[in-house]
Design a protein around this motif. Sequence first.
Motif, PDB file in Angstrom:
ATOM      1  N   UNK A 110       0.846  -1.194   0.000  1.00  0.00           N
ATOM      2  CA  UNK A 110       0.000   0.000   0.000  1.00  0.00           C
ATOM      3  C   UNK A 110       0.884   1.247   0.000  1.00  0.00           C
ATOM      4  N   UNK A 111       0.594   2.136  -0.952  1.00  0.00           N
ATOM      5  CA  UNK A 111       1.346   3.379  -1.033  1.00  0.00           C
ATOM      6  C   UNK A 111       1.139   4.189   0.229  1.00  0.00           C
ATOM      7  N   UNK A 112       2.190   4.876   0.661  1.00  0.00           N
ATOM      8  CA  UNK A 112       2.078   5.643   1.896  1.00  0.00           C
ATOM      9  C   UNK A 112       2.805   6.967   1.776  1.00  0.00           C
ATOM     10  N   UNK A 113       2.078   8.032   2.082  1.00  0.00           N
ATOM     11  CA  UNK A 113       2.646   9.377   2.136  1.00  0.00           C
ATOM     12  C   UNK A 113       2.242   9.979   3.475  1.00  0.00           C
ATOM     13  N   UNK A 114       3.222  10.383   4.235  1.00  0.00           N
ATOM     14  CA  UNK A 114       2.969  10.888   5.581  1.00  0.00           C
ATOM     15  C   UNK A 114       3.399  12.332   5.679  1.00  0.00           C
ATOM     16  N   UNK A 115       2.499  13.164   6.173  1.00  0.00           N
ATOM     17  CA  UNK A 115       2.790  14.585   6.328  1.00  0.00           C
ATOM     18  C   UNK A 115       2.827  14.977   7.793  1.00  0.00           C
ATOM     19  N   UNK A 116       3.687  15.944   8.109  1.00  0.00           N
ATOM     20  CA  UNK A 116       3.703  16.508   9.459  1.00  0.00           C
ATOM     21  C   UNK A 116       4.146  17.960   9.418  1.00  0.00           C
ATOM     22  N   UNK A 117       3.641  18.804  10.322  1.00  0.00           N
ATOM     23  CA  UNK A 117       2.563  18.472  11.244  1.00  0.00           C
ATOM     24  C   UNK A 117       1.227  18.430  10.537  1.00  0.00           C
ATOM     25  N   UNK A 118       0.228  17.866  11.158  1.00  0.00           N
ATOM     26  CA  UNK A 118      -1.096  17.828  10.559  1.00  0.00           C
ATOM     27  C   UNK A 118      -1.812  19.162  10.725  1.00  0.00           C
ATOM     28  N   UNK A 119      -1.494  19.850  11.786  1.00  0.00           N
ATOM     29  CA  UNK A 119      -2.059  21.161  12.036  1.00  0.00           C
ATOM     30  C   UNK A 119      -0.978  22.075  12.592  1.00  0.00           C
ATOM     31  N   UNK A 120      -1.011  23.342  12.131  1.00  0.00           N
ATOM     32  CA  UNK A 120       0.002  24.302  12.574  1.00  0.00           C
ATOM     33  C   UNK A 120      -0.607  25.687  12.569  1.00  0.00           C
TER      34      UNK A 120
ATOM     35  N   UNK B 177       0.746  29.636  13.140  1.00  0.00           N
ATOM     36  CA  UNK B 177       1.926  30.475  13.278  1.00  0.00           C
ATOM     37  C   UNK B 177       1.526  31.934  13.110  1.00  0.00           C
ATOM     38  N   UNK B 178       2.422  32.819  13.471  1.00  0.00           N
ATOM     39  CA  UNK B 178       2.149  34.236  13.340  1.00  0.00           C
ATOM     40  C   UNK B 178       2.719  34.767  12.037  1.00  0.00           C
ATOM     41  N   UNK B 179       2.192  35.885  11.598  1.00  0.00           N
ATOM     42  CA  UNK B 179       2.714  36.531  10.401  1.00  0.00           C
ATOM     43  C   UNK B 179       4.202  36.815  10.569  1.00  0.00           C
ATOM     44  N   UNK B 180       4.974  36.447   9.547  1.00  0.00           N
ATOM     45  CA  UNK B 180       6.422  36.621   9.613  1.00  0.00           C
ATOM     46  C   UNK B 180       7.164  35.437  10.181  1.00  0.00           C
ATOM     47  N   UNK B 181       6.456  34.466  10.652  1.00  0.00           N
ATOM     48  CA  UNK B 181       7.093  33.291  11.244  1.00  0.00           C
ATOM     49  C   UNK B 181       7.618  32.329  10.195  1.00  0.00           C
ATOM     50  N   UNK B 182       8.430  31.389  10.659  1.00  0.00           N
ATOM     51  CA  UNK B 182       8.979  30.334   9.804  1.00  0.00           C
ATOM     52  C   UNK B 182       8.214  29.042  10.015  1.00  0.00           C
ATOM     53  N   UNK B 183       7.907  28.377   8.907  1.00  0.00           N
ATOM     54  CA  UNK B 183       7.193  27.112   8.988  1.00  0.00           C
ATOM     55  C   UNK B 183       7.847  26.120   8.029  1.00  0.00           C
ATOM     56  N   UNK B 184       8.009  24.910   8.503  1.00  0.00           N
ATOM     57  CA  UNK B 184       8.461  23.822   7.638  1.00  0.00           C
ATOM     58  C   UNK B 184       7.433  22.710   7.681  1.00  0.00           C
ATOM     59  N   UNK B 185       6.938  22.346   6.513  1.00  0.00           N
ATOM     60  CA  UNK B 185       6.040  21.203   6.378  1.00  0.00           C
ATOM     61  C   UNK B 185       6.845  20.046   5.798  1.00  0.00           C
ATOM     62  N   UNK B 186       6.672  18.891   6.413  1.00  0.00           N
ATOM     63  CA  UNK B 186       7.457  17.720   6.028  1.00  0.00           C
ATOM     64  C   UNK B 186       6.584  16.682   5.353  1.00  0.00           C
ATOM     65  N   UNK B 187       7.194  15.965   4.448  1.00  0.00           N
ATOM     66  CA  UNK B 187       6.509  14.889   3.729  1.00  0.00           C
ATOM     67  C   UNK B 187       7.481  13.746   3.520  1.00  0.00           C
ATOM     68  N   UNK B 188       7.041  12.564   3.852  1.00  0.00           N
ATOM     69  CA  UNK B 188       7.837  11.361   3.613  1.00  0.00           C
ATOM     70  C   UNK B 188       6.984  10.329   2.889  1.00  0.00           C
ATOM     71  N   UNK B 189       7.551   9.759   1.821  1.00  0.00           N
ATOM     72  CA  UNK B 189       6.843   8.704   1.089  1.00  0.00           C
ATOM     73  C   UNK B 189       7.665   7.421   1.122  1.00  0.00           C
ATOM     74  N   UNK B 190       6.955   6.330   1.284  1.00  0.00           N
ATOM     75  CA  UNK B 190       7.600   5.010   1.335  1.00  0.00           C
ATOM     76  C   UNK B 190       7.208   4.182   0.121  1.00  0.00           C
ATOM     77  N   UNK B 191       6.889   4.857  -0.983  1.00  0.00           N
ATOM     78  CA  UNK B 191       6.442   4.199  -2.202  1.00  0.00           C
ATOM     79  C   UNK B 191       7.587   3.920  -3.173  1.00  0.00           C
ATOM     80  N   UNK B 192       8.772   4.426  -2.867  1.00  0.00           N
ATOM     81  CA  UNK B 192       9.913   4.361  -3.791  1.00  0.00           C
ATOM     82  C   UNK B 192       9.613   5.112  -5.087  1.00  0.00           C
ATOM     83  N   UNK B 193       8.797   6.136  -4.999  1.00  0.00           N
ATOM     84  CA  UNK B 193       8.466   6.961  -6.152  1.00  0.00           C
ATOM     85  C   UNK B 193       9.544   8.014  -6.400  1.00  0.00           C
TER      86      UNK B 193
END
Lengths: 114, 113
Positions: free
Chosen positions: B1-11, B13-29
Amino acid sequence: AQSVTQPDARVTVSEGASLQLRCKYSYSATPYLFWYVQYPRQGLQLLLKYYSGDPVVQGVNSFEAEFSKSNSSFHLQKASVHWSDSAVYFCALSMGTGGYKVVFGSGTRLLVSP
Amino acid sequence: EAAVTQSPRNKVTVTGGNVTLSCRQTNSHNYMYWYRQDTGHGLRLIHYSYGAGNLQIGDVPDGYKATRTTQEDFFLLLELASPSQTSLYFCASSDSVSGNTLYFGEGSRLIVV
């Protein structure tokens, strides 16, 4: 540039009725076409796809779609809807299968009433 | 089963802030994508990648950076977040074998106040 238009933002049908969700595309060559479904609080899932050959393609859960090059359309159909089909449906287009970007329409929210 | 995982699910932040959204896939795509979803616009492509170290510009890239560190990991960076970037973000992966079928994560909801 390629684009996808879904002219109906919302569609309401009664349970057991037939359904057609419309999709028009703009692309100079023959595109790769997809329909995805999004259930509440979930990502999108593939319903069906068309690359070539028979213009009528079958998908999951008894959905089918018909490609028309002359009309630049790829309408989604189902003979008899169920309440569980209530979701948002997206039509999408890609120029190829080698990592080409996939362009989405704005989506159609389907509500199936009892 | 293909799998794509994102984090965080909810965030939030304030205007001007830094945000990093992460994504990991285990599909070998090979291919990975970042989309944003907004009512009335459907999904719009921000950035995508053909493989580790590669980055392609999407249709709405302004205000976003992205980096593909490995075949599995694709990050979306908002260095000076603005309220207009409040949205639902989706990561997806695909390959030629699947005919460019996109496999999506469950989304990351970002609110910029």
